[in-house]
Design a protein around this motif. Structure first.
Motif, PDB file in Angstrom:
ATOM      1  N   VAL A 135       0.836  -1.202   0.000  1.00 18.89           N
ATOM      2  CA  VAL A 135       0.000   0.000   0.000  1.00 18.89           C
ATOM      3  C   VAL A 135       0.867   1.248   0.000  1.00 18.89           C
ATOM      4  O   VAL A 135       0.622   2.198  -0.759  1.00 18.89           O
ATOM      5  CB  VAL A 135      -0.948   0.004   1.217  1.00 18.89           C
ATOM      6  N   GLN A 136       1.897   1.252   0.808  1.00 17.70           N
ATOM      7  CA  GLN A 136       2.798   2.409   0.890  1.00 17.70           C
ATOM      8  C   GLN A 136       3.427   2.707  -0.472  1.00 17.70           C
ATOM      9  O   GLN A 136       3.496   3.866  -0.904  1.00 17.70           O
ATOM     10  CB  GLN A 136       3.876   2.131   1.936  1.00 17.70           C
ATOM     11  N   ASP A 137       3.876   1.661  -1.146  1.00 15.09           N
ATOM     12  CA  ASP A 137       4.481   1.841  -2.470  1.00 15.09           C
ATOM     13  C   ASP A 137       3.451   2.328  -3.490  1.00 15.09           C
ATOM     14  O   ASP A 137       3.758   3.159  -4.360  1.00 15.09           O
ATOM     15  CB  ASP A 137       5.102   0.527  -2.940  1.00 15.09           C
ATOM     16  N   ALA A 138       2.221   1.813  -3.387  1.00 12.19           N
ATOM     17  CA  ALA A 138       1.168   2.220  -4.322  1.00 12.19           C
ATOM     18  C   ALA A 138       0.795   3.688  -4.122  1.00 12.19           C
ATOM     19  O   ALA A 138       0.525   4.412  -5.096  1.00 12.19           O
ATOM     20  CB  ALA A 138      -0.059   1.327  -4.145  1.00 12.19           C
ATOM     21  N   ILE A 139       0.773   4.146  -2.878  1.00  8.12           N
ATOM     22  CA  ILE A 139       0.476   5.556  -2.604  1.00  8.12           C
ATOM     23  C   ILE A 139       1.534   6.452  -3.244  1.00  8.12           C
ATOM     24  O   ILE A 139       1.215   7.497  -3.818  1.00  8.12           O
ATOM     25  CB  ILE A 139       0.410   5.800  -1.081  1.00  8.12           C
ATOM     26  N   ALA A 140       2.790   6.034  -3.154  1.00  8.29           N
ATOM     27  CA  ALA A 140       3.886   6.833  -3.711  1.00  8.29           C
ATOM     28  C   ALA A 140       3.760   6.997  -5.222  1.00  8.29           C
ATOM     29  O   ALA A 140       4.298   7.954  -5.796  1.00  8.29           O
ATOM     30  CB  ALA A 140       5.219   6.196  -3.351  1.00  8.29           C
ATOM     31  N   LYS A 141       3.042   6.083  -5.879  1.00  8.31           N
ATOM     32  CA  LYS A 141       2.899   6.124  -7.334  1.00  8.31           C
ATOM     33  C   LYS A 141       1.632   6.850  -7.792  1.00  8.31           C
ATOM     34  O   LYS A 141       1.427   7.030  -8.996  1.00  8.31           O
ATOM     35  CB  LYS A 141       2.911   4.697  -7.893  1.00  8.31           C
ATOM     36  N   LEU A 142       0.788   7.260  -6.861  1.00 10.81           N
ATOM     37  CA  LEU A 142      -0.430   7.973  -7.242  1.00 10.81           C
ATOM     38  C   LEU A 142      -0.084   9.328  -7.863  1.00 10.81           C
ATOM     39  O   LEU A 142       0.871   9.985  -7.430  1.00 10.81           O
ATOM     40  CB  LEU A 142      -1.331   8.189  -6.022  1.00 10.81           C
ATOM     41  N   PRO A 143      -0.859   9.778  -8.830  1.00 10.63           N
ATOM     42  CA  PRO A 143      -0.587  11.080  -9.435  1.00 10.63           C
ATOM     43  C   PRO A 143      -0.780  12.238  -8.458  1.00 10.63           C
ATOM     44  O   PRO A 143      -0.174  13.300  -8.604  1.00 10.63           O
ATOM     45  CB  PRO A 143      -1.589  11.153 -10.589  1.00 10.63           C
ATOM     46  N   TRP A 194       1.596   6.385   6.180  1.00  7.20           N
ATOM     47  CA  TRP A 194       1.364   6.625   4.754  1.00  7.20           C
ATOM     48  C   TRP A 194       1.312   8.100   4.379  1.00  7.20           C
ATOM     49  O   TRP A 194       1.689   8.472   3.269  1.00  7.20           O
ATOM     50  CB  TRP A 194       0.062   5.947   4.324  1.00  7.20           C
ATOM     51  N   PHE A 195       0.853   8.952   5.322  1.00  6.14           N
ATOM     52  CA  PHE A 195       0.624  10.359   4.970  1.00  6.14           C
ATOM     53  C   PHE A 195       1.415  11.346   5.822  1.00  6.14           C
ATOM     54  O   PHE A 195       1.428  12.534   5.527  1.00  6.14           O
ATOM     55  CB  PHE A 195      -0.872  10.693   5.075  1.00  6.14           C
ATOM     56  N   GLY A 196       2.046  10.865   6.889  1.00  7.97           N
ATOM     57  CA  GLY A 196       2.820  11.749   7.738  1.00  7.97           C
ATOM     58  C   GLY A 196       1.992  12.370   8.852  1.00  7.97           C
ATOM     59  O   GLY A 196       0.835  12.013   9.081  1.00  7.97           O
ATOM     60  N   GLN A 197       2.589  13.344   9.536  1.00  7.68           N
ATOM     61  CA  GLN A 197       1.957  13.985  10.691  1.00  7.68           C
ATOM     62  C   GLN A 197       0.896  14.980  10.229  1.00  7.68           C
ATOM     63  O   GLN A 197       1.163  15.851   9.400  1.00  7.68           O
ATOM     64  CB  GLN A 197       3.022  14.710  11.515  1.00  7.68           C
ATOM     65  N   PRO A 198      -0.328  14.889  10.755  1.00 12.73           N
ATOM     66  CA  PRO A 198      -1.368  15.855  10.383  1.00 12.73           C
ATOM     67  C   PRO A 198      -1.130  17.216  11.042  1.00 12.73           C
ATOM     68  O   PRO A 198      -0.401  17.314  12.039  1.00 12.73           O
ATOM     69  CB  PRO A 198      -2.647  15.210  10.921  1.00 12.73           C
ATOM     70  N   SER A 241     -11.704   0.123   2.910  1.00 14.47           N
ATOM     71  CA  SER A 241     -11.003   1.388   3.110  1.00 14.47           C
ATOM     72  C   SER A 241     -10.467   1.852   1.766  1.00 14.47           C
ATOM     73  O   SER A 241     -10.124   1.035   0.905  1.00 14.47           O
ATOM     74  CB  SER A 241      -9.867   1.216   4.114  1.00 14.47           C
ATOM     75  N   GLU A 242     -10.379   3.188   1.596  1.00 14.15           N
ATOM     76  CA  GLU A 242      -9.983   3.737   0.298  1.00 14.15           C
ATOM     77  C   GLU A 242      -8.978   4.868   0.469  1.00 14.15           C
ATOM     78  O   GLU A 242      -9.066   5.666   1.400  1.00 14.15           O
ATOM     79  CB  GLU A 242     -11.207   4.266  -0.449  1.00 14.15           C
ATOM     80  N   ILE A 243      -8.050   4.926  -0.482  1.00 11.75           N
ATOM     81  CA  ILE A 243      -7.085   6.013  -0.562  1.00 11.75           C
ATOM     82  C   ILE A 243      -7.247   6.635  -1.936  1.00 11.75           C
ATOM     83  O   ILE A 243      -7.179   5.934  -2.962  1.00 11.75           O
ATOM     84  CB  ILE A 243      -5.655   5.490  -0.359  1.00 11.75           C
ATOM     85  N   TYR A 244      -7.485   7.948  -1.979  1.00 13.77           N
ATOM     86  CA  TYR A 244      -7.872   8.620  -3.210  1.00 13.77           C
ATOM     87  C   TYR A 244      -6.693   9.343  -3.839  1.00 13.77           C
ATOM     88  O   TYR A 244      -5.961  10.069  -3.168  1.00 13.77           O
ATOM     89  CB  TYR A 244      -8.996   9.612  -2.921  1.00 13.77           C
TER      90      TYR A 244
END
Length: 332
Positions: A135-143, A194-198, A241-244
């Motif tokens: 999942v982490q790798d897939a997030i990094a490839k999102l546009p 996945w997204f860091g500190q809010p 769960s979804e990541i957009y």
């Protein structure tokens, strides 16, 4: 294999002992329980006839028969027991959530600085699994990243006791319990990894008569998007769960136990399965990771995990404060 002592003789301790054995990471050599009967029964149930048993923590931590302790006691006891372990020269694996608040975390970080040869790990098992990294790798490839909704709700067998007017540990402020601490910690780990500190956070909690949360919805606010966390222990949920990411969406079957990962593209016309088959015992990956870090004295990876644990601890506390949830541990 490295030698392991345990505090807590419940099902999760047994699962970790089995995982450690299957991963050839740790060998059970010491069991602490408040009663000799429970300690002996655990040895029998998990095939560790040579393990020593203890009914006092002084005797347990004074033993030279193990180097690392796995702590799965009620949340409010984690800090005191982990402190005793570090002072006794033991490495610590403590079940999530490691500590009740940032004060306890800060005290532990200071203690660890005085004991540089000891390691302390928070057992957030899913972050060590293959699908988590996928999942982490897939997030990094999102546009782009346009937010996420992460869900983990599971009915607790102990909730029946709450409905009957009782106050089990997992639903008690005296023991630092509640849905956020027990299941919410999984999705907070997901989000921060996945997204860091809010920037800011808030939590709309459904409170129980015991004065902790049964379920709720938390929002982590980032500069360009929000991440919504849905978690609870009073119902079962089957939400994905979804990541957009623009026209791409990563879909997970479960944000707490990731068994399936799919990438949806082109308006759902293209679906790619990314996930791997999960291990039979979900704690094997973390057991192997902790043993490897200790054996190799991998301080770089260790401090990355410790920093993440500190960040999660801070966000859990901020969410609790947002919802007005107070623990006895906050008064110390």
């Amino acid at each position: 294999m490295q030698k392991l002592g345990i505090i807590g003789t419940n099902w999760i301790t047994g699962q970790f002992v089995n995982a450690a054995r299957e991963a050839e990471a740790f060998e059970l050599t010491a069991v602490y329980s408040r009663t000799e009967e429970k300690a002996e029964q655990f040895k029998t149930d998990y095939t560790a006839p040579e393990a020593n048993t203890y009914t006092t923590l002084t005797g347990f931590f004074g033993s030279r028969g193990f180097e690392t302790v796995y702590i799965a006691s009620p949340n409010s006891l984690h800090f005191k027991q982990a402190k005793q372990a570090i002072e006794a020269g033991k490495n610590v694996i403590v079940e999530k959530p490691a500590f009740s608040n940032p004060d306890e975390m800060a005290d532990m970080i200071a203690l660890l600085a005085d004991h540089p040869d000891q390691f302390l790990f928070e057992a957030a098992r899913q972050i060590h699994e293959a699908n988590f990294k996928i999942v982490q790798d897939a997030i990094a490839k999102l546009p782009s990243i346009n937010g996420a909704t992460l869900s983990y709700m599971k009915y607790s067998s102990r909730y029946d006791a709450v409905l009957a007017g009782e106050e089990p540990n997992i639903f008690s402020p005296h023991f630092s319990g509640g849905a956020l601490q027990d299941l919410g910690v999984y999705v907070v780990y997901d989000a921060l990894s996945w997204f860091g500190q809010p920037i800011t956070v808030d939590y709309q909690a459904e409170m129980l008569p015991t004065k902790v949360d049964g379920k709720g919805v938390a929002t982590l606010h980032y500069p360009d998007y929000d991440v919504t966390l849905i978690f609870g222990k009073t119902v079962d949920s089957y939400l994905t769960s979804e990541i957009y990411g623009g026209q791409s969406t990563i879909v997970l079957d479960n944000a707490g136990t990731i068994g399936q990962v799919d990438l949806y593209e082109d308006g759902g016309q293209k679906i790619t399965s990314l996930g791997e088959q999960s291990l039979a015992n979900p704690m094997m990956a973390e057991a192997a990771t902790f043993a490897t870090i200790i054996a190799n004295h991998d301080t770089k990876r260790y401090h990355e995990l410790l920093q993440l644990s500190q960040s999660v601890n801070a966000v859990l506390y901020q969410l609790r404060q947002s919802a007005g949830i107070q623990f006895d541990a906050d008064q110390h």
